[in-house]
Design a protein around this motif. Structure first.
Motif, mmCIF file in Angstrom:
data_model
loop_
_atom_site.group_PDB
_atom_site.id
_atom_site.type_symbol
_atom_site.label_atom_id
_atom_site.label_comp_id
_atom_site.label_asym_id
_atom_site.label_seq_id
_atom_site.Cartn_x
_atom_site.Cartn_y
_atom_site.Cartn_z
ATOM 1 N N HIS A 101 14.292 -3.522 -14.808
ATOM 2 C CA HIS A 101 12.881 -3.648 -15.173
ATOM 3 C C HIS A 101 11.959 -3.534 -13.966
ATOM 4 C CE1 HIS A 101 14.009 -4.637 -19.247
ATOM 5 N NE2 HIS A 101 14.857 -5.550 -18.792
ATOM 6 N N GLU A 102 12.540 -3.419 -12.788
ATOM 7 C CA GLU A 102 11.738 -3.201 -11.581
ATOM 8 C C GLU A 102 11.283 -1.742 -11.516
ATOM 9 O OE1 GLU A 102 10.850 -5.207 -9.035
ATOM 10 O OE2 GLU A 102 11.951 -7.038 -9.640
ATOM 11 N N PRO A 103 10.155 -1.485 -10.851
ATOM 12 C CA PRO A 103 9.783 -0.093 -10.592
ATOM 13 C C PRO A 103 10.693 0.502 -9.526
ATOM 14 C CG PRO A 103 8.293 -1.570 -9.441
ATOM 15 C CD PRO A 103 9.196 -2.443 -10.282
ATOM 16 N N ILE A 104 10.555 1.775 -9.291
ATOM 17 C CA ILE A 104 11.283 2.409 -8.194
ATOM 18 C C ILE A 104 10.482 2.200 -6.915
ATOM 19 C CG2 ILE A 104 12.067 4.605 -7.213
ATOM 20 C CD1 ILE A 104 13.805 3.610 -9.469
ATOM 21 N N TYR A 105 11.102 1.529 -5.955
ATOM 22 C CA TYR A 105 10.428 1.253 -4.686
ATOM 23 C C TYR A 105 10.492 2.499 -3.807
ATOM 24 C CZ TYR A 105 10.004 -3.591 -6.009
ATOM 25 O OH TYR A 105 9.643 -4.745 -6.672
ATOM 26 N N PRO A 106 9.337 3.032 -3.424
ATOM 27 C CA PRO A 106 9.332 4.286 -2.654
ATOM 28 C C PRO A 106 9.882 4.068 -1.250
ATOM 29 C CG PRO A 106 7.116 3.382 -2.821
ATOM 30 C CD PRO A 106 7.977 2.525 -3.687
ATOM 31 N N PRO A 107 10.933 4.770 -0.882
ATOM 32 C CA PRO A 107 11.514 4.590 0.447
ATOM 33 C C PRO A 107 10.918 5.547 1.469
ATOM 34 C CG PRO A 107 12.960 5.931 -0.864
ATOM 35 C CD PRO A 107 11.756 5.637 -1.727
ATOM 36 N N ASP A 108 10.865 5.083 2.695
ATOM 37 C CA ASP A 108 10.495 5.972 3.789
ATOM 38 C C ASP A 108 11.648 6.944 4.036
ATOM 39 O OD1 ASP A 108 8.164 4.599 4.101
ATOM 40 O OD2 ASP A 108 8.892 3.339 5.739
ATOM 41 N N GLY A 109 11.305 8.191 4.287
ATOM 42 C CA GLY A 109 12.313 9.157 4.690
ATOM 43 C C GLY A 109 13.028 9.855 3.564
ATOM 44 N N GLY A 159 12.249 12.373 0.566
ATOM 45 C CA GLY A 159 11.189 13.206 0.004
ATOM 46 C C GLY A 159 11.426 13.533 -1.453
ATOM 47 N N GLY A 160 10.646 14.492 -1.951
ATOM 48 C CA GLY A 160 10.846 14.951 -3.310
ATOM 49 C C GLY A 160 9.914 14.354 -4.328
ATOM 50 N N GLY A 161 8.823 13.709 -3.883
ATOM 51 C CA GLY A 161 7.861 13.195 -4.840
ATOM 52 C C GLY A 161 8.124 11.757 -5.241
ATOM 53 N N ASN A 162 7.323 11.264 -6.175
ATOM 54 C CA ASN A 162 7.410 9.888 -6.632
ATOM 55 C C ASN A 162 7.839 9.827 -8.090
ATOM 56 O OD1 ASN A 162 6.415 9.097 -4.155
ATOM 57 N ND2 ASN A 162 4.319 8.894 -4.860
ATOM 58 N N VAL A 163 8.383 8.681 -8.487
ATOM 59 C CA VAL A 163 8.685 8.440 -9.891
ATOM 60 C C VAL A 163 7.414 8.025 -10.619
ATOM 61 C CG1 VAL A 163 9.931 6.944 -11.493
ATOM 62 C CG2 VAL A 163 11.084 7.838 -9.466
ATOM 63 N N HIS A 164 6.637 7.138 -9.979
ATOM 64 C CA HIS A 164 5.428 6.597 -10.584
ATOM 65 C C HIS A 164 4.191 7.343 -10.069
ATOM 66 C CE1 HIS A 164 8.100 3.407 -11.829
ATOM 67 N NE2 HIS A 164 8.402 3.163 -10.573
ATOM 68 N N ALA A 165 3.124 7.242 -10.828
ATOM 69 C CA ALA A 165 1.868 7.848 -10.401
ATOM 70 C C ALA A 165 1.414 7.207 -9.086
ATOM 71 C CB ALA A 165 0.792 7.658 -11.467
ATOM 72 N N VAL A 166 1.016 8.028 -8.158
ATOM 73 C CA VAL A 166 0.565 7.531 -6.861
ATOM 74 C C VAL A 166 -0.648 6.623 -7.059
ATOM 75 C CG1 VAL A 166 -0.379 8.204 -4.615
ATOM 76 C CG2 VAL A 166 1.453 9.560 -5.670
ATOM 77 N N ASP A 167 -0.627 5.474 -6.407
ATOM 78 C CA ASP A 167 -1.725 4.499 -6.442
ATOM 79 C C ASP A 167 -1.903 3.849 -7.808
ATOM 80 O OD1 ASP A 167 -2.286 5.026 -3.769
ATOM 81 O OD2 ASP A 167 -3.678 6.644 -4.280
ATOM 82 N N ALA A 168 -0.856 3.890 -8.669
ATOM 83 C CA ALA A 168 -0.958 3.225 -9.965
ATOM 84 C C ALA A 168 -0.661 1.725 -9.863
ATOM 85 C CB ALA A 168 0.010 3.862 -10.965
ATOM 86 N N PHE A 169 -0.028 1.304 -8.754
ATOM 87 C CA PHE A 169 0.324 -0.091 -8.561
ATOM 88 C C PHE A 169 -0.550 -0.719 -7.473
ATOM 89 C CE2 PHE A 169 4.031 1.575 -10.599
ATOM 90 C CZ PHE A 169 4.607 0.517 -11.299
ATOM 91 N N GLU A 170 -0.799 -1.994 -7.639
ATOM 92 C CA GLU A 170 -1.548 -2.741 -6.634
ATOM 93 C C GLU A 170 -0.694 -3.104 -5.438
ATOM 94 O OE1 GLU A 170 -4.058 -6.980 -6.281
ATOM 95 O OE2 GLU A 170 -2.887 -6.506 -8.073
ATOM 96 N N ASP A 171 0.602 -3.383 -5.693
ATOM 97 C CA ASP A 171 1.432 -3.960 -4.636
ATOM 98 C C ASP A 171 2.848 -3.387 -4.611
ATOM 99 O OD1 ASP A 171 2.160 -5.003 -7.032
ATOM 100 O OD2 ASP A 171 2.270 -7.092 -6.383
#
Length: 332
Positions: free
Chosen positions: A171-179, A181-193
């Motif tokens: 139930h957690e979102p996908i935490y974007p890792p440094d390093g 690539g290939g885009g995001n799972v979630h919409a950019v800037d859709a989360f506060e934290d």
């Protein structure tokens, strides 16, 4: 006018039927273990593939041409995993498209299913292991429908490096890792934290900062499997494995990934042209309006029986003010 869509695969013998209890468990806890899903014959074929790959790796270790440009050479030399064997091995393709595996996948994320990836793990003594990670970090689908199937080819336990999972962490979102690539799972800037993480998949929890999120949950549990057992797991689930601590046992397994065939897939392990890799993914169940590939080795897949004669749908106002669909046959 609209058209009814009745998702239904072809009837066949030996179909595995998922229970409502198991469906709920998967979506609540993020994983489902199906015991003895695959036959001894199915496992024997994949085990033989793994054993031949192990022997090939030993031969490569003894070869002098360490600078070979063979793209599989490094994977063989590490003797831990081999990606996408389903693209050059009929046995691996049959494993990835095994109808019993897809039966479960179809119930959990279907009804329309792409087969995306296959990985053969050998994990010899002293090798293998991968730190905390989420699979959708690496394989992205939109909508987000990725699911993994982990097939045990021999006994997998804590000693030889079985998988560990964190129940409920799907139930957690996908935490974007440094390093990565290939885009995001979630919409950019859709989360506060939704903060980024570092060194995802690193074995050292002091370095892999995803371990700080894992620490919010009760302790992870080991997934002990026997040959023929299959673990299905959600692409957001926190999971890991440790190196094989035995001196005389391997940990052979075959792991595949699937997703809804209605998802756009901006990924392919071997690269793709254009904006997505959908045309390289095998349609293994149902139907799709997107591009797809067919099995390279002729493995049978069980697609929809063909579209029935279309029926139009009209809306009729009811006495209570609600609008209800009324089907009318084409030509009426």
């Amino acid at each position: 006018m609209g058209k009814y869509y009745v998702p239904k695969s072809r009837v066949r013998d030996n179909r595995y039927l998922v229970s409502v209890k198991d469906y709920s468990h998967y979506h609540r806890e993020g994983y489902l273990i199906v015991r003895n899903l695959l036959s001894k014959e199915d496992i024997d074929e994949l085990y033989e593939l793994a054993e031949q790959s192990r022997l090939n790796s030993l031969q490569l270790d003894n070869q002098a041409d360490r600078d070979s440009k063979d793209p599989l050479k490094e994977e063989f030399a590490k003797a831990t995993r081999i990606h996408m064997m389903s693209r050059f091995s009929g046995a691996a393709e049959r494993g990835m498209l095994n109808p019993r595996i897809v039966d479960v996948t179809e119930a959990l994320v279907g009804p329309d299913v792409y087969a995306l990836q296959s990985m053969l793990f050998l994990n010899p003594p002293g090798k293998g292991g991968q730190g905390w990670h989420q699979d959708a970090c690496y394989i992205k689908t939109h909508p987000d429908t990725l699911i993994g199937a982990w097939i045990a080819l021999e006994e997998a336990d804590e000693e030889n490096g079985c998988l560990w999972v964190v129940p409920g962490s799907n139930h957690e979102p996908i935490y974007p890792p440094d390093g990565v690539g290939g885009g995001n799972v979630h919409a950019v800037d859709a989360f506060e934290d939704l903060n980024g993480v570092q060194n995802v998949s690193h074995l050292d929890d002091n370095v892999n900062t995803l371990s700080k999120v894992v620490a919010k949950y009760p302790p992870a549990i080991p997934v002990r499997l026997s040959p023929g057992d299959v673990l299905f797991f959600h692409s957001h689930l926190f999971h890991r494995s440790y190196p094989n601590r035995t001196q005389d046992r391997y940990r052979r397994s075959f792991v595949c990934h699937y997703c809804s065939a209605r998802s756009w897939v901006p990924w392919d392990h071997d690269g793709f042209e254009g904006h997505s890799g959908n045309y390289r993914q095998i349609l293994v169940r149902g139907n799709t309006n997107l591009p797809y590939a067919e099995p390279a080795f002729g493995t049978e897949v069980y697609l929809a029986d063909g579209e029935e004669e279309s029926s139009s749908v009209t809306m009729m106002g009811m006495d209570n003010g609600m609008m209800m669909p009324i089907g009318t046959e084409k030509g009426e």
